[in-house]
Design a protein around this motif. Structure first.
Motif, PDB file in Angstrom:
ATOM      1  N   THR A   1       0.817  -1.239  -0.070  1.00  0.00           N
ATOM      2  CA  THR A   1       0.050   0.054  -0.017  1.00  0.00           C
ATOM      3  C   THR A   1       0.799   1.416   0.071  1.00  0.00           C
ATOM      4  OG1 THR A   1      -0.033  -0.060   2.483  1.00  0.00           O
ATOM      5  CG2 THR A   1      -1.887  -1.418   1.218  1.00  0.00           C
ATOM      6  N   ASP A   2       2.299   1.079   0.146  1.00  0.00           N
ATOM      7  CA  ASP A   2       3.027   2.175   0.529  1.00  0.00           C
ATOM      8  C   ASP A   2       2.560   3.202   1.555  1.00  0.00           C
ATOM      9  OD1 ASP A   2       5.278   3.901  -0.085  1.00  0.00           O
ATOM     10  OD2 ASP A   2       4.147   5.080  -1.625  1.00  0.00           O
TER      11      ASP A   2
ATOM     12  N   GLU B   1      -0.994   5.402   8.859  1.00  0.00           N
ATOM     13  CA  GLU B   1      -1.795   5.741   7.766  1.00  0.00           C
ATOM     14  C   GLU B   1      -2.739   4.466   7.561  1.00  0.00           C
ATOM     15  OE1 GLU B   1       1.396   8.662   5.192  1.00  0.00           O
ATOM     16  OE2 GLU B   1       1.553   6.380   5.102  1.00  0.00           O
ATOM     17  N   ILE B   2      -2.446   3.295   7.514  1.00  0.00           N
ATOM     18  CA  ILE B   2      -3.168   2.442   7.373  1.00  0.00           C
ATOM     19  C   ILE B   2      -4.470   2.223   8.397  1.00  0.00           C
ATOM     20  CG2 ILE B   2      -3.622  -0.186   7.373  1.00  0.00           C
ATOM     21  CD1 ILE B   2      -0.720  -0.378   6.389  1.00  0.00           C
ATOM     22  N   LEU B   3      -4.251   2.457   9.683  1.00  0.00           N
ATOM     23  CA  LEU B   3      -5.096   2.750  10.732  1.00  0.00           C
ATOM     24  C   LEU B   3      -6.138   3.689  10.495  1.00  0.00           C
ATOM     25  CD1 LEU B   3      -2.815   1.952  13.895  1.00  0.00           C
ATOM     26  CD2 LEU B   3      -4.869   0.421  12.954  1.00  0.00           C
TER      27      LEU B   3
ATOM     28  N   TRP C   1      -6.890  -2.972  13.685  1.00  0.00           N
ATOM     29  CA  TRP C   1      -5.956  -3.923  12.924  1.00  0.00           C
ATOM     30  C   TRP C   1      -5.455  -4.944  13.810  1.00  0.00           C
ATOM     31  CZ3 TRP C   1      -1.054  -1.779   9.989  1.00  0.00           C
ATOM     32  CH2 TRP C   1      -0.269  -3.010   9.339  1.00  0.00           C
ATOM     33  N   VAL C   2      -5.706  -6.389  13.605  1.00  0.00           N
ATOM     34  CA  VAL C   2      -5.549  -7.423  14.359  1.00  0.00           C
ATOM     35  C   VAL C   2      -4.237  -8.538  13.802  1.00  0.00           C
ATOM     36  CG1 VAL C   2      -6.434  -9.545  15.562  1.00  0.00           C
ATOM     37  CG2 VAL C   2      -7.857  -7.619  15.387  1.00  0.00           C
ATOM     38  N   THR C   3      -3.095  -8.573  14.610  1.00  0.00           N
ATOM     39  CA  THR C   3      -2.063  -9.022  13.782  1.00  0.00           C
ATOM     40  C   THR C   3      -1.658 -10.309  14.719  1.00  0.00           C
ATOM     41  OG1 THR C   3      -1.173  -6.982  13.114  1.00  0.00           O
ATOM     42  CG2 THR C   3       0.374  -8.697  13.030  1.00  0.00           C
ATOM     43  N   THR C   4      -1.879 -11.301  14.163  1.00  0.00           N
ATOM     44  CA  THR C   4      -1.452 -12.486  14.823  1.00  0.00           C
ATOM     45  C   THR C   4       0.247 -12.598  14.872  1.00  0.00           C
ATOM     46  OG1 THR C   4      -1.807 -14.035  12.902  1.00  0.00           O
ATOM     47  CG2 THR C   4      -3.623 -13.929  14.548  1.00  0.00           C
ATOM     48  N   LEU C   5       0.772 -13.135  16.099  1.00  0.00           N
ATOM     49  CA  LEU C   5       2.063 -13.263  15.907  1.00  0.00           C
ATOM     50  C   LEU C   5       2.846 -14.350  16.524  1.00  0.00           C
ATOM     51  CD1 LEU C   5       2.580  -9.961  18.240  1.00  0.00           C
ATOM     52  CD2 LEU C   5       2.796 -10.085  15.817  1.00  0.00           C
TER      53      LEU C   5
ATOM     54  N   ASP D   1      -4.035  -3.083  17.150  1.00  0.00           N
ATOM     55  CA  ASP D   1      -3.836  -1.620  17.040  1.00  0.00           C
ATOM     56  C   ASP D   1      -5.130  -0.999  16.503  1.00  0.00           C
ATOM     57  OD1 ASP D   1      -0.923  -1.470  17.393  1.00  0.00           O
ATOM     58  OD2 ASP D   1      -0.857  -2.902  15.668  1.00  0.00           O
ATOM     59  N   ARG D   2      -5.276   0.283  17.277  1.00  0.00           N
ATOM     60  CA  ARG D   2      -6.490   1.172  16.971  1.00  0.00           C
ATOM     61  C   ARG D   2      -6.004   2.482  16.876  1.00  0.00           C
ATOM     62  NH1 ARG D   2      -9.661  -1.593  21.757  1.00  0.00           N
ATOM     63  NH2 ARG D   2      -7.597  -1.759  22.686  1.00  0.00           N
ATOM     64  N   ALA D   3      -6.289   3.358  16.087  1.00  0.00           N
ATOM     65  CA  ALA D   3      -5.972   4.647  15.851  1.00  0.00           C
ATOM     66  C   ALA D   3      -6.332   5.388  17.086  1.00  0.00           C
ATOM     67  CB  ALA D   3      -6.717   5.496  14.890  1.00  0.00           C
TER      68      ALA D   3
END
Length: 327
Positions: A206-207, A212-214, A220-224, A232-234
């Motif tokens: 997305t560059d 900026e994505i948030l 945004w849910v990221t599995t680790l 993550d939430r703005a």
């Protein structure tokens, strides 16, 4: 909350190689790789990202609607899903192609080499969510998971046109989508799901940086992996939920799908995101202990016990009313 899960429906052919894939790769011959692995085990299982997530939601007592394209060989699989609480109203049956196939080799370090045959999934872009919404089965949330790229973009556009909240889960298809397509796919999403590698790839495609994505999507849910999950939430601090400790991994396939099912089941019951991530991690730990993506059984009180041991009695108490209701 009624959840529609769009995406792939497939049959998994899972093989186990009793060695290390990396040991078979010669650094000076990577431009001419030609390998054949003698495997010890073959398991043919039901799979596909959307079907796996819908199965998990059904196991947790919800009645999700599965939306995807399959071949005429789907009949037995459909019975299985219906018996596990999945509504298959949104499934398109092709008269030209077989159901998609996933073929995967897993080595002793849980590294994998896989191939995916699209099959009937190539016709998924013919499915119009407006037809489902007008038929009295309008969903409250649509998960757009890996699928034919044109179908993913169409379903996202349908959700916007219908005013239905959606979750974007591009996952494996990030490799097939260009920057404009990825930006279109995630713009306005209420939820965004990736793993850690995909999070970096998403920013590259997305560059855009994380902030900026948030700004263009919701949570945004990221599995680790073994490190758990990051949320993550703005405008809010990052929330990290650890994974279930000492999880025995019989097969890594489908662990992320089980996490999404557990997470969305809690969200459907209006629970906080931390509780949703905890339930997702608990269900993933159960799924990882079995071979195949739809072979696990989730006793709801066992899940409560897993949550209690991993996150404490207060965390279990927050989930107790939901799980008892679903039981």
């Amino acid at each position: 909350m009624r959840i529609a899960v769009t995406g792939s429906i497939a049959t998994d052919h899972l093989m186990v190689f009793p060695g290390r894939i990396a040991d078979q790769l010669l650094p000076d011959q990577l431009a001419h790789v030609s390998l054949s692995f003698l495997v010890d085990r073959l398991d043919v299982r039901r799979g596909g990202v959307a079907a796996n997530i819908a199965f998990g939601l059904g196991v947790l007592g919800l009645r999700p609607m599965l939306v995807g394209a399959v071949g005429s060989d789907f009949a037995e699989y459909e019975v299985w899903l219906k018996n596990h609480g999945v509504d298959t109203t949104g499934v398109l049956v092709s008269d030209r192609r077989q159901t998609a196939r996933f073929v995967c080799i897993t080595d002793e370090d849980a590294n994998q080499i896989a191939a995916f045959y699209t099959g009937a999934m190539a016709e998924a872009d013919e499915i119009d969510l407006r037809d489902l919404a007008s038929g009295g089965t309008r969903p409250d949330l649509v998960l757009v998971s890996p699928n034919d790229p044109a179908a993913m973009l169409r379903h996202t556009g349908d959700c916007r046109a219908l005013g239905i909240p959606f979750a974007a889960d591009p996952s494996q298809q990030l490799a097939r989508l260009d920057g404009d397509q990825v930006r279109d796919l995630i713009a306005g999403a209420a939820w965004l799901f990736t793993n850690e590698y995909e999070a970096g790839l998403l920013q590259e495609r997305t560059d855009r940086n994380r902030g900026e994505i948030l700004a263009s999507s919701g949570t945004w849910v990221t599995t680790l992996g073994e490190k758990g999950v990051r949320i993550d939430r703005a405008g809010q601090p990052t929330l990290t939920v650890p994974a279930i400790p000492d999880t025995e991994v019989a097969d890594p396939t489908g662990g992320g799908d089980a996490f999404r099912a557990g997470f969305l089941a809690a969200i459907a019951r209006r629970l906080p995101v931390e509780s949703a991530a905890q339930l997702g991690c608990a269900l993933a730990s159960v799924a990882l202990g079995t071979v195949g993506s739809q072979t696990y059984e989730a006793d709801l009180f066992d899940l409560l016990d897993i949550v209690k041991r991993a996150y404490g009695p207060d965390a279990a108490q927050r989930l107790a009313s939901m799980l008892k209701e679903l039981s």
